[in-house]
Motif scaffolding. Structure first.
Motif, PDB file in Angstrom:
ATOM      1  N   ALA A   1       0.880  -1.231   0.127  1.00 37.65           N
ATOM      2  CA  ALA A   1       0.115  -0.047  -0.084  1.00 37.65           C
ATOM      3  C   ALA A   1       0.841   1.253   0.037  1.00 37.65           C
ATOM      4  N   ARG A   2       2.039   1.301   0.865  1.00 33.02           N
ATOM      5  CA  ARG A   2       2.876   2.292   0.877  1.00 33.02           C
ATOM      6  C   ARG A   2       3.733   2.531  -0.395  1.00 33.02           C
ATOM      7  N   LEU A   3       3.893   1.430  -1.018  1.00 34.24           N
ATOM      8  CA  LEU A   3       4.627   1.726  -2.629  1.00 34.24           C
ATOM      9  C   LEU A   3       3.874   2.344  -3.433  1.00 34.24           C
ATOM     10  N   LEU A   4       2.313   1.929  -3.530  1.00 36.53           N
ATOM     11  CA  LEU A   4       1.487   2.468  -4.366  1.00 36.53           C
ATOM     12  C   LEU A   4       1.211   3.741  -4.391  1.00 36.53           C
ATOM     13  N   LEU A   5       1.013   4.270  -2.851  1.00 32.06           N
ATOM     14  CA  LEU A   5       0.728   5.579  -2.551  1.00 32.06           C
ATOM     15  C   LEU A   5       1.866   6.571  -3.114  1.00 32.06           C
ATOM     16  N   ALA A   6       3.060   5.885  -2.954  1.00 32.85           N
ATOM     17  CA  ALA A   6       4.172   6.725  -3.226  1.00 32.85           C
ATOM     18  C   ALA A   6       4.606   6.725  -4.759  1.00 32.85           C
TER      19      ALA A   6
ATOM     20  N   LEU B   1       2.263   4.044 -10.060  1.00 27.44           N
ATOM     21  CA  LEU B   1       2.446   3.223 -11.292  1.00 27.44           C
ATOM     22  C   LEU B   1       3.736   2.282 -11.225  1.00 27.44           C
ATOM     23  N   VAL B   2       3.563   1.282 -11.050  1.00 28.07           N
ATOM     24  CA  VAL B   2       4.685   0.200 -10.537  1.00 28.07           C
ATOM     25  C   VAL B   2       4.613  -0.957 -11.559  1.00 28.07           C
ATOM     26  N   THR B   3       5.699  -1.166 -12.089  1.00 28.84           N
ATOM     27  CA  THR B   3       6.084  -2.220 -13.309  1.00 28.84           C
ATOM     28  C   THR B   3       6.733  -3.459 -12.704  1.00 28.84           C
ATOM     29  N   ALA B   4       6.532  -4.575 -13.466  1.00 30.34           N
ATOM     30  CA  ALA B   4       7.255  -5.909 -12.924  1.00 30.34           C
ATOM     31  C   ALA B   4       8.736  -5.671 -13.232  1.00 30.34           C
ATOM     32  N   SER B   5       9.267  -4.903 -14.310  1.00 35.01           N
ATOM     33  CA  SER B   5      10.769  -4.660 -14.542  1.00 35.01           C
ATOM     34  C   SER B   5      11.272  -3.332 -14.239  1.00 35.01           C
ATOM     35  N   GLY B   6      10.454  -2.390 -13.378  1.00 32.09           N
ATOM     36  CA  GLY B   6      10.934  -1.236 -13.160  1.00 32.09           C
ATOM     37  C   GLY B   6      11.797  -0.771 -11.908  1.00 32.09           C
TER      38      GLY B   6
ATOM     39  N   ALA C   1       1.016  -2.333 -12.332  1.00 31.24           N
ATOM     40  CA  ALA C   1      -0.141  -2.068 -11.353  1.00 31.24           C
ATOM     41  C   ALA C   1      -0.144  -0.251 -11.292  1.00 31.24           C
ATOM     42  N   ARG C   2      -1.440   0.148 -11.503  1.00 34.10           N
ATOM     43  CA  ARG C   2      -1.760   1.318 -11.503  1.00 34.10           C
ATOM     44  C   ARG C   2      -2.760   1.608 -10.652  1.00 34.10           C
ATOM     45  N   LEU C   3      -2.605   2.538  -9.687  1.00 33.90           N
ATOM     46  CA  LEU C   3      -3.375   3.315  -8.793  1.00 33.90           C
ATOM     47  C   LEU C   3      -3.939   4.647  -9.537  1.00 33.90           C
ATOM     48  N   HIS C   4      -5.080   4.518  -9.638  1.00 42.22           N
ATOM     49  CA  HIS C   4      -5.814   5.891 -10.413  1.00 42.22           C
ATOM     50  C   HIS C   4      -6.003   6.997  -9.279  1.00 42.22           C
TER      51      HIS C   4
ATOM     52  N   THR D   1      11.323   2.124 -28.506  1.00 46.30           N
ATOM     53  CA  THR D   1      10.430   0.843 -28.106  1.00 46.30           C
ATOM     54  C   THR D   1       9.260   1.645 -27.442  1.00 46.30           C
ATOM     55  N   VAL D   2       7.994   1.443 -27.867  1.00 42.34           N
ATOM     56  CA  VAL D   2       6.820   2.022 -27.246  1.00 42.34           C
ATOM     57  C   VAL D   2       5.856   0.857 -26.545  1.00 42.34           C
ATOM     58  N   ASP D   3       5.750   1.210 -25.240  1.00 42.74           N
ATOM     59  CA  ASP D   3       4.787   0.382 -24.458  1.00 42.74           C
ATOM     60  C   ASP D   3       3.483   1.065 -24.527  1.00 42.74           C
ATOM     61  N   ARG D   4       2.407   0.565 -25.323  1.00 46.14           N
ATOM     62  CA  ARG D   4       1.158   1.191 -25.294  1.00 46.14           C
ATOM     63  C   ARG D   4       0.273   1.075 -24.362  1.00 46.14           C
ATOM     64  N   GLU D   5       0.309   0.131 -23.624  1.00 49.08           N
ATOM     65  CA  GLU D   5      -0.407  -0.345 -22.607  1.00 49.08           C
ATOM     66  C   GLU D   5      -0.005   0.688 -21.313  1.00 49.08           C
ATOM     67  N   LEU D   6       1.241   0.632 -21.214  1.00 48.94           N
ATOM     68  CA  LEU D   6       1.576   1.955 -20.192  1.00 48.94           C
ATOM     69  C   LEU D   6       1.411   3.216 -20.503  1.00 48.94           C
ATOM     70  N   ALA D   7       1.316   3.596 -21.867  1.00 58.44           N
ATOM     71  CA  ALA D   7       0.828   4.814 -22.368  1.00 58.44           C
ATOM     72  C   ALA D   7      -0.496   5.373 -21.852  1.00 58.44           C
ATOM     73  N   ARG D   8      -1.401   3.866 -22.329  1.00 58.13           N
ATOM     74  CA  ARG D   8      -2.720   4.146 -22.117  1.00 58.13           C
ATOM     75  C   ARG D   8      -3.270   4.333 -20.442  1.00 58.13           C
ATOM     76  N   ALA D   9      -2.287   3.611 -19.738  1.00 56.36           N
ATOM     77  CA  ALA D   9      -2.568   3.938 -18.174  1.00 56.36           C
ATOM     78  C   ALA D   9      -2.315   5.147 -17.548  1.00 56.36           C
ATOM     79  N   VAL D  10      -1.672   5.895 -18.278  1.00 54.64           N
ATOM     80  CA  VAL D  10      -1.044   7.281 -18.009  1.00 54.64           C
ATOM     81  C   VAL D  10      -2.318   8.063 -17.479  1.00 54.64           C
ATOM     82  N   PRO D  11      -3.085   8.520 -18.458  1.00 48.71           N
ATOM     83  CA  PRO D  11      -4.172   9.361 -18.329  1.00 48.71           C
ATOM     84  C   PRO D  11      -5.126   8.987 -17.202  1.00 48.71           C
ATOM     85  N   VAL D  12      -5.809   9.730 -16.426  1.00 51.26           N
ATOM     86  CA  VAL D  12      -6.852   9.325 -15.382  1.00 51.26           C
ATOM     87  C   VAL D  12      -8.078  10.412 -15.415  1.00 51.26           C
TER      88      VAL D  12
END
Length: 611
Positions: A223-228, A231-236, A271-274, A378-389
């Motif tokens: 929870a702390r990680l997501l609040l800080a 947007l958390v990725t598996a390889s970030g 994982a994306r916390l909106h 190299t474009v990650d379209r899914e992350l691009a779509r996850a940015v706007p909320v």
């Protein structure tokens, strides 16, 4: 996700999610719903179908590595060089709003439309004995910050190693209560913020059910990680905590929705916390990930413009093609060659997209690479779509979007302030939110404190949730650097100069003259600058030191600016020495004398006769 659809005019489809590393639209199908452009908007394109794949391996905790990446096609027929990129209308509209906004509005618009700002909290708590009724002190909620206990520690000449990166550091565990936390983090010192696992006062009680204690700690770390980092990725950079988010995604989704009204979307690769927008005047800005330079409205506009093209771009995209498409879609195109400021804005926008892992393979020297315009991104379209909320399609203008993004029922709105900001002052709240805080003075902060491992500090003016570990914050007042040390010294002395006396009706704010700020800061620089090893550029340019020190205090909510001038806020007093409310002892015949002071006997014969 409804807001995401509004932002792009999208259809709801089950879609692939990315690994945040090499792109990957359509890599595997999950139960997460992503928003994509309606097919009717884009020009007719050839399609490439990927082979059907089984479920994502790894189970709930995502322990196993994803498979099937070798089956990804080498090229995307939808992105042939002869075909133009089609910008998203909602993000294109957002880019125009950014370009037309002033700096403060642009910052608010970024927080409302992207929601990628981190939480911000004070660190060290006040002396517990002074606020604990059981220890003989007054109840904290009845004490003013102006005259209450402080968390003051002498600031001058202390040195402190700079943190490698802002925000949450690697997870740390209480070795006695939690010998194992399956988060992938390296062992460290016991964390001071693990409240439920360590008892106060008496000896710590080791939980009998070690599995339950580990689960509680893992959930709090996630929870702390997501609040800080929303947007958390598996390889970030925060991949160590991603398995915890995957493992506890159902519990985290329910708690974030119940307490804060934040939707959480967790797929196999990110994982994306909106987060919702914090509202106008929230002092949240986007900065260059390497230099810390703040974004300008032009930089925000370039960022939104690039996202408008990347949400439906091919996985392999020549840099020159992206730049040409941005020039063609720019709502306010330049009449001639771009100015240096415009090139810097573009470089900052692409650097942030790379930091978010939306783009990879950027040129090492970005300004020179932009001039050359060579290379393939190299474009990650899914992350691009996850940015706007944010919902630009529903808003009339930038101010309306900022207002709409912050709308919530009173309890949710107050809890969001508590979770995201250093202190919540009742005077800053609308009447309905002020009434909710008054009715839930203890239960509201306590629920969030337990969820996030924070400590509640109740005062007459409001409430602050503290993080003694200084992990769940993007700023630390007692941080490293010349500006941070000068800001702490400045606020200490300003409080000593203008602190109201007990019984004075001043509220949460006290006026502070600019002349006093200049004089105090000059004294501090002369007294501590060279011995403390302050940066010589700051010592030579007092205007820059004043600007940056006040900016930090403003962002921490300790100083605010109103039409009448600057105001010092009540929470600032927690960083000053404790007030001496007794009259100062004097040395005259009619003064109250300090018994520890010995007055020498007079040496003059006439003075002796008078005595």
């Amino acid at each position: 996700m409804e807001q995401q659809e509004d932002a792009t005019g999208a259809a709801r489809t089950a879609g692939g999610t990315s690994d945040g590393r090499t792109g990957g639209a359509g890599r595997s199908t999950t139960d997460a719903v992503v928003a994509v452009r309606a097919p009717a908007r884009a020009p007719a394109r050839a399609s490439v179908r990927e082979p059907a794949r089984g479920p994502v391996p790894g189970g709930a905790d995502g322990a196993d590595a994803p498979q099937g990446a070798e089956a990804r096609p080498d090229a995307d027929a939808a992105g042939t060089p002869s075909e133009e990129l089609s910008p998203d209308p909602g993000l294109l509209r957002l880019a125009r709003w950014f370009a037309e906004a002033d700096p403060g509005t642009a910052d608010d618009l970024c927080a409302a439309s992207f929601g990628l700002y981190p939480a911000r909290h004070f660190g060290a708590p006040a002396e517990p004995s002074a606020v604990d009724p059981a220890a003989g002190g007054p109840p904290g909620a009845e004490v003013s910050w102006w005259h209450g206990p402080t968390a003051h520690t002498p600031a001058p000449l202390r040195t402190r190693e700079p943190r490698t990166a802002p925000g949450l550091r690697r997870a740390r565990r209480d070795a006695a209560a939690l010998p194992v936390v399956l988060s992938g983090a390296k062992p460290g010192r016991p964390g001071r913020h693990r409240r439920p696992e360590r008892a106060r006062g008496a000896a710590a009680v080791v939980p009998q059910d070690r599995s339950a204690a580990t689960t509680a700690a893992e959930r709090r770390i996630a929870a702390r990680l997501l609040l800080a980092h929303p947007l958390v990725t598996a390889s970030g950079p925060h991949a160590d905590g991603f398995p915890l988010i995957r493992r506890h995604r159902d519990w985290l989704t329910e708690r974030f929705d119940t307490l804060l009204g934040y939707p959480l979307v967790v797929g196999p690769w990110h994982a994306r916390l909106h987060k919702a927008g914090p509202g106008p005047g929230a002092v949240r800005r986007l900065e260059h990930p390497a230099t810390g330079a703040p974004f300008t409205p032009g930089g925000y506009a370039r960022l939104a413009l690039a996202l408008a093209l990347l949400v439906d771009a091919p996985e392999q995209l020549p840099l020159g093609r992206l730049l040409a498409a941005m020039d063609a879609a720019d709502p306010a195109p330049a009449e001639s060659d771009p100015a240096p400021a415009e090139s810097a804005d573009l470089a900052m926008a692409l650097a942030v997209l790379a930091d978010w892992q939306v783009l990879a393979d950027l040129p090492a020297d970005l300004p020179a690479g932009l001039a050359d315009a060579s290379g393939v991104l190299t474009v990650d379209r899914e992350l691009a779509r996850a940015v706007p909320v944010g919902p630009p399609a529903l808003a009339d203008d930038a101010a309306d979007l900022v207002r709409r993004a912050a709308e919530a029922e009173p309890g949710t709105a107050v809890r969001r302030r508590l979770a995201e900001t250093p202190a919540v002052l009742a005077a800053d709240l609308p009447e309905d939110q002020r009434a909710w805080l008054r009715d839930h003075r203890h239960s509201g902060p306590a629920a969030l404190a337990d969820f996030l491992g924070l400590e509640a500090e109740q005062r007459a003016e409001g409430v602050a949730l503290l993080d003694p570990a200084e992990e769940l914050t993007d700023l630390a007042l007692s941080g490293a650097g010349t500006a941070a040390q000068a800001a702490l010294l400045l606020v200490e002395r300003l409080v000593e100069e203008v602190r109201p006396l007990p019984g004075e009706t001043t509220g949460a704010d006290v006026p502070v003259p600019d002349a006093l700020i200049d004089g105090v800061l000059g004294d501090i620089a002369d007294e501590y600058g060279l011995p403390a090893g302050w940066h010589r550029d700051y010592l030579a340019d007092r205007t820059a030191l004043r600007r940056d020190a006040l900016d930090l205090l403003h962002r921490m909510g300790l100083i605010t600016t109103r039409p009448a001038g600057r105001l010092l806020r009540a929470p600032a007093a927690r960083y000053a020495p404790a007030p001496d409310l007794l009259p100062a002892p004097g040395t005259g015949r009619h003064s109250r004398r300090d018994p520890d002071i010995t007055i020498p006997a007079p040496t003059s014969p006439r003075a002796g006769q008078r005595a």
